[in-house]
Design an enzyme around this catalytic site. Sequence first.
Site, short mmCIF file in Angstrom:
data_model
loop_
_atom_site.label_atom_id
_atom_site.label_comp_id
_atom_site.label_asym_id
_atom_site.label_seq_id
_atom_site.Cartn_x
_atom_site.Cartn_y
_atom_site.Cartn_z
N HIS A 109 0.81 -1.23 0.00
CA HIS A 109 0.00 0.00 0.00
C HIS A 109 0.85 1.28 0.00
O HIS A 109 0.32 2.36 -0.25
CB HIS A 109 -0.94 0.04 1.21
CG HIS A 109 -1.96 -1.04 1.21
ND1 HIS A 109 -2.86 -1.21 0.18
CD2 HIS A 109 -2.23 -2.03 2.10
CE1 HIS A 109 -3.64 -2.25 0.44
NE2 HIS A 109 -3.27 -2.78 1.59
N ASP A 117 -2.64 -10.71 -2.60
CA ASP A 117 -3.23 -10.30 -1.31
C ASP A 117 -4.70 -9.95 -1.57
O ASP A 117 -5.07 -9.58 -2.69
CB ASP A 117 -2.46 -9.08 -0.80
CG ASP A 117 -2.90 -8.65 0.58
OD1 ASP A 117 -2.23 -9.04 1.56
OD2 ASP A 117 -3.92 -7.94 0.70
N ASP A 120 -4.75 -13.21 3.28
CA ASP A 120 -6.04 -12.69 3.74
C ASP A 120 -7.18 -12.97 2.75
O ASP A 120 -8.30 -12.49 2.93
CB ASP A 120 -5.96 -11.19 4.12
CG ASP A 120 -5.15 -10.37 3.15
OD1 ASP A 120 -4.76 -10.87 2.08
OD2 ASP A 120 -4.89 -9.17 3.47
C1 OKS Z 1 -8.51 0.64 8.18
C2 OKS Z 1 -8.47 -0.66 7.44
C3 OKS Z 1 -7.09 -1.09 7.19
C4 OKS Z 1 -7.07 -2.31 6.36
C5 OKS Z 1 -5.69 -2.52 5.89
C6 OKS Z 1 -5.52 -3.71 5.02
C7 OKS Z 1 -4.14 -4.21 5.14
C8 OKS Z 1 -3.84 -5.32 4.24
N1 OKS Z 1 -9.19 0.51 9.39
N2 OKS Z 1 -3.35 -5.03 3.03
O1 OKS Z 1 -3.00 -5.96 2.17
O2 OKS Z 1 -3.95 -6.49 4.54
ZN ZN Z 2 -4.30 -7.46 2.58
#
Ligand code: OKS
Ligand code: ZN
Length: 320
Positions: free
Chosen positions: A136, A172, A261
């Site tokens: 991200h 992912d 995930d």
């Molecule tokens: C904010 C939500 C954050 C979700 C992040 C996801 C992280 C992830 N409350 N990215 O691949 O697994």
């Molecule tokens: Zn993720």
Amino acid sequence: MKFVSQLNEDYIPTLEIDKGKIVKNPETPERLKKVLKYFETFHERLEVKNYPLNLLFHVHPKWYVQHIKELSEKSKDNEYLPEVFLKDRIFDSGTPVTFQTYNAALSAVNATLTGAEEIVKTKENVYVITRPPGHHATTDFAGGYCFFNNAAIASTFLYSQIKEKICILDIDFHHGNGTQSIFYENPEIVYISIHGTPEHYFPWISGYKDEIGEGKGKGTNFNFPLSGKSSWNEYSIAFEKALDIITKISPAILVVSLGYDTHIDDPIGDFKLESRDFFQIGYEIKNLKIPTLFIQEGGYNKESNFEAASNLFKNFEKEV
Ligand code: OKS
Ligand code: ZN
């Protein structure tokens, strides 16, 4: 295959705001311990080396790296969850900063580069088991638990070494908005992602089908947004298309942004992949017959992470 690990056990974020409420942050070392234990039993470990910051600066500007360092130093007594996103260069409320953030993010980059250097030298597959994740993080924004983009830094390094096409396959559950944006105008490093649709899932702002790259990179970015609740039936169709793209491009190295995930038991992702489906994922990636660097991204249930990893790699490594 070999593995590198850097779990940064002293980096434990606790805070996160989700739908307006403070919740427990799930991006902890615990989540990967069983995966690591499994790998340690059967595989050769590479020692993490330290690399010049210059390799980081090829993706993130110096001021941004310095900024993350300063945010960490400021968080010595109190974990910091930014409120004013533009000022603090963190784009969501799921990404707090602790005193360990900078060191941990930098160590994850070093672990990833250790894997990348090994694959350049030996053309052998490597799995980088590390956190914090990276996909991200844009050139100059942190978010989604990510600070430095491990996969992007590795891919940039790989390209600089071999000067041949690199494909990044991001499996992912979440769209890797950071990786996409970093290579959006770059035709040499192709980004392909299968993820929960941004209409309903983080990172909300990107991951649509019509994001295909720009300028020289037009046509070299591929998104497969799927509805939440997708199971192998729906997922496998997108997965086959992604593999076809990779086969056509025939990159010298494949980088897999590997999140678990997508598993049905994951508390954050919404897909319904079963443990057995990861056998198929491993088998099909193996069949590409391209040297592959796996880099850890998400996955928040220790048990399903283990099942996904052990099944995927069992088939990926199976002798034919
Ligand atoms: C904010 C939500 C954050 C979700 C992040 C996801 C992280 C992830 N409350 N990215 O691949 O697994
Ligand atoms: Zn993720």
